[in-house]
Design a protein around this motif. Sequence first.
Motif, PDB file in Angstrom:
ATOM      1  N   GLY A  86       0.685  -1.138  -0.193  1.00  0.00           N
ATOM      2  CA  GLY A  86      -0.011  -0.002   0.016  1.00  0.00           C
ATOM      3  C   GLY A  86       0.866   1.334   0.030  1.00  0.00           C
TER       4      GLY A  86
ATOM      5  N   THR B 231      -0.062   3.942  -2.756  1.00  0.00           N
ATOM      6  CA  THR B 231      -1.287   4.152  -3.009  1.00  0.00           C
ATOM      7  C   THR B 231      -1.550   5.741  -3.637  1.00  0.00           C
TER       8      THR B 231
ATOM      9  N   ALA C 290      -9.044   4.712  -3.879  1.00  0.00           N
ATOM     10  CA  ALA C 290      -7.614   4.510  -3.480  1.00  0.00           C
ATOM     11  C   ALA C 290      -7.088   3.429  -4.394  1.00  0.00           C
TER      12      ALA C 290
ATOM     13  N   PRO D  49      -3.358   0.845  -5.903  1.00  0.00           N
ATOM     14  CA  PRO D  49      -1.978   0.658  -5.791  1.00  0.00           C
ATOM     15  C   PRO D  49      -1.238   1.083  -7.056  1.00  0.00           C
TER      16      PRO D  49
ATOM     17  N   GLY E 108       0.813   6.559   1.615  1.00  0.00           N
ATOM     18  CA  GLY E 108       0.005   5.619   0.918  1.00  0.00           C
ATOM     19  C   GLY E 108      -1.371   5.604   2.064  1.00  0.00           C
TER      20      GLY E 108
ATOM     21  N   ALA F   2      -4.952   6.317   1.256  1.00  0.00           N
ATOM     22  CA  ALA F   2      -6.110   5.375   1.498  1.00  0.00           C
ATOM     23  C   ALA F   2      -7.318   5.737   2.035  1.00  0.00           C
TER      24      ALA F   2
ATOM     25  N   ASN G 203      -2.633  -1.699   3.702  1.00  0.00           N
ATOM     26  CA  ASN G 203      -1.383  -0.857   3.924  1.00  0.00           C
ATOM     27  C   ASN G 203      -0.507  -1.229   5.222  1.00  0.00           C
TER      28      ASN G 203
END
Length: 166
Positions: free
Chosen positions: A56, A59, A66, A68, A117, A121, A144
């Motif tokens: 994650g 992200t 969200a 990757p 990230g 997210a 994550n």
Amino acid sequence: MSKTIRMIINGKKEVFHIGHDDGYGIIPDEETLCETLRERLNLTGTKLACGQGACGCCTVLMNDVAVPSCQILTAACDGADVVTIEGLHDPKTGELDPLQQAFIDKYAFQCGYCTPGIIMALKGLFINNPHPSREEIGEALSGNMCRCISQYHVFNAAELYMKQNA
Ligand code: FES
Ligand code: FES
């Protein structure tokens, strides 16, 4: 004939051409969005760690979801609206996004490598579900990883953000 990819990245129009020349704006079709962001646009707040969709760290928001970025080919991003951690602050005042500020206020990171990230997210979660339960927050962050184990503080930051922005 080369394919043209047009994207909005952090509010700015970007145009790339898919190909194997080394020219500016020409990218191979196997290049990931993460590589394009980091290596061509210098948006290094998006971190590359596992490169396999498992941690994650990479992200970003794509069309308010969200994702990757290490698992997405730039060649497949035509028409996408992408936001990275660098695009969250207020462009007029320079102020941090309230979610970023909540992370600072709640000390919700240690080394900080995973933090962009995690914030992206959570941003994706709050855009699509402004009042998530603690379980929903946990679910949104299930992809994550944080090796510094800052998870409890991350929950506190998410809850502070919700309280201040409800
Ligand atoms: S670097 Fe993309 S998920 Fe780990
Ligand atoms: S704060 Fe260090 S990896 Fe998460």
